[in-house]
Design a protein around this motif. Structure first.
Motif, PDB file in Angstrom:
ATOM      1  N   ARG A 165      74.188  63.685  47.426  1.00 42.29           N
ATOM      2  CA  ARG A 165      74.174  64.231  46.065  1.00 42.29           C
ATOM      3  C   ARG A 165      73.857  65.724  46.085  1.00 42.29           C
ATOM      4  O   ARG A 165      73.248  66.235  47.017  1.00 42.29           O
ATOM      5  CB  ARG A 165      73.189  63.469  45.174  1.00 42.29           C
ATOM      6  N   ASP A 166      74.282  66.389  45.041  1.00 45.37           N
ATOM      7  CA  ASP A 166      74.118  67.841  44.954  1.00 45.37           C
ATOM      8  C   ASP A 166      72.669  68.156  44.588  1.00 45.37           C
ATOM      9  O   ASP A 166      72.225  67.860  43.473  1.00 45.37           O
ATOM     10  CB  ASP A 166      75.076  68.396  43.905  1.00 45.37           C
ATOM     11  N   VAL A 167      71.945  68.721  45.529  1.00 46.16           N
ATOM     12  CA  VAL A 167      70.528  69.031  45.326  1.00 46.16           C
ATOM     13  C   VAL A 167      70.254  70.457  45.781  1.00 46.16           C
ATOM     14  O   VAL A 167      70.665  70.847  46.882  1.00 46.16           O
ATOM     15  CB  VAL A 167      69.622  68.068  46.134  1.00 46.16           C
ATOM     16  N   GLU A 189      67.147  57.548  49.256  1.00 43.84           N
ATOM     17  CA  GLU A 189      67.914  58.556  48.527  1.00 43.84           C
ATOM     18  C   GLU A 189      69.292  58.683  49.152  1.00 43.84           C
ATOM     19  O   GLU A 189      69.446  58.577  50.374  1.00 43.84           O
ATOM     20  CB  GLU A 189      67.214  59.923  48.587  1.00 43.84           C
ATOM     21  N   TRP A 190      70.297  58.930  48.306  1.00 39.70           N
ATOM     22  CA  TRP A 190      71.633  59.257  48.808  1.00 39.70           C
ATOM     23  C   TRP A 190      71.645  60.736  49.126  1.00 39.70           C
ATOM     24  O   TRP A 190      71.485  61.572  48.234  1.00 39.70           O
ATOM     25  CB  TRP A 190      72.691  58.914  47.777  1.00 39.70           C
ATOM     26  N   ASP A 191      71.814  61.082  50.403  1.00 33.78           N
ATOM     27  CA  ASP A 191      71.718  62.489  50.783  1.00 33.78           C
ATOM     28  C   ASP A 191      72.995  63.280  50.530  1.00 33.78           C
ATOM     29  O   ASP A 191      73.066  64.473  50.829  1.00 33.78           O
ATOM     30  CB  ASP A 191      71.276  62.639  52.251  1.00 33.78           C
ATOM     31  N   GLU A 214      76.775  53.422  36.552  1.00 35.28           N
ATOM     32  CA  GLU A 214      75.350  53.477  36.859  1.00 35.28           C
ATOM     33  C   GLU A 214      74.586  52.370  36.131  1.00 35.28           C
ATOM     34  O   GLU A 214      73.614  51.826  36.650  1.00 35.28           O
ATOM     35  CB  GLU A 214      74.785  54.851  36.507  1.00 35.28           C
ATOM     36  N   SER A 224      69.547  54.118  44.774  1.00 28.11           N
ATOM     37  CA  SER A 224      70.197  55.422  44.720  1.00 28.11           C
ATOM     38  C   SER A 224      71.640  55.240  45.168  1.00 28.11           C
ATOM     39  O   SER A 224      71.892  54.573  46.176  1.00 28.11           O
ATOM     40  CB  SER A 224      69.483  56.419  45.639  1.00 28.11           C
ATOM     41  N   GLY A 225      72.559  55.788  44.409  1.00 28.94           N
ATOM     42  CA  GLY A 225      73.959  55.656  44.790  1.00 28.94           C
ATOM     43  C   GLY A 225      74.390  54.204  44.858  1.00 28.94           C
ATOM     44  O   GLY A 225      74.200  53.437  43.919  1.00 28.94           O
ATOM     45  N   TYR A 273      71.727  57.338  53.782  1.00 29.37           N
ATOM     46  CA  TYR A 273      70.659  56.897  52.874  1.00 29.37           C
ATOM     47  C   TYR A 273      69.317  56.866  53.616  1.00 29.37           C
ATOM     48  O   TYR A 273      68.867  55.807  54.061  1.00 29.37           O
ATOM     49  CB  TYR A 273      70.975  55.519  52.292  1.00 29.37           C
TER      50      TYR A 273
END
Length: 231
Positions: free
Chosen positions: A117-119, A113-115, A39, A93-94, A204
């Protein structure tokens, strides 16, 4: 209606090359503070590509671009002569970053946003969204809920990034149709602006908000041009 000359670049963050050679001391320190080396490198690549884009826009070498912040912390280009610099916004993101650049006199906000990811969509919406937005999510489930969550989130982020309100302003923004409305905009900033959604890359979702010039944003499809770290 006039068309705002907003330009978009998409940058892949997992690539070869040395991004640090263009970064300021502060940017290098920020990259080193990331818990994950991966990251930290992605942050460094995003900032290096940002400097490449802004240097091209200002007629400067990437390392010559001086970046500062407004009083609220919004990133800006510090003018190097009497000419006002362009406005810009960065989101990463990502594995991807998006950079939007607008002419002087405009303010631009972009978010992707990276969709994957754990949300916990409902938990986040309960604290960060308007009640009407939460109710909209609550009646959905599965893929439909995640898709609507990220549609609302990217729009709200894009608005507050253009405004300069930051994450603290998210709760004041209501996404109504294709418009983002804030009950507490910054002084002189429009309370309502149109939102443009698009896919920055597969998985994304992204949104763009533009203020200034009376145009309401660019027309036509939003297709970001690829920008990679140059040797």
């Amino acid at each position: 209606m006039a068309v705002t000359a907003v330009r978009l670049w998409r940058a892949a963050l997992d690539q070869d090359g040395d991004p640090h050679r263009w970064l300021s001391h502060d940017e290098r320190a920020r990259a080193a503070r990331y818990a994950s080396p991966e990251e930290g490198r992605r942050f460094a690549v995003a900032r290096a590509v940002l400097r490449s884009v802004l240097g091209e826009a200002c007629g400067l070498a990437p390392e010559e671009v001086v970046l500062g912040t407004e009083d609220g912390g919004r990133p800006i280009i510090v003018p190097c002569d009497e000419h006002p610099p362009p406005d810009f916004n960065l989101s990463h993101s990502g594995r991807w970053a998006l950079i939007a650049v607008a002419p002087p006199g405009f303010r631009v906000g972009v978010d992707l946003e990276w969709d994957g990811r754990d949300v916990d969509c409902l938990a986040m919406a309960r604290t960060m969204f308007q009640p009407a937005e939460f109710r909209r999510l609550a009646v959905l489930d599965g893929v439909a809920r995640r898709r609507e969550f990220f549609r609302l989130w990217t729009a709200k982020e894009a608005y507050v990034k253009a405004d300069g309100a930051g994450v603290a302003g998210l709760r004041a923004v209501l996404v109504d149709g294709a418009t983002a409305r804030s009950s507490a905009p910054s002084a002189g900033f429009p309370a309502a602006l149109p939102v443009r959604w698009f896919a920055a890359a597969p998985g994304y979702p992204a949104a763009l908000v533009v203020s200034g010039g009376g145009s309401g944003g660019p027309s036509g499809p939003l297709v970001p041009a690829d920008r990679f770290l140059e040797s």
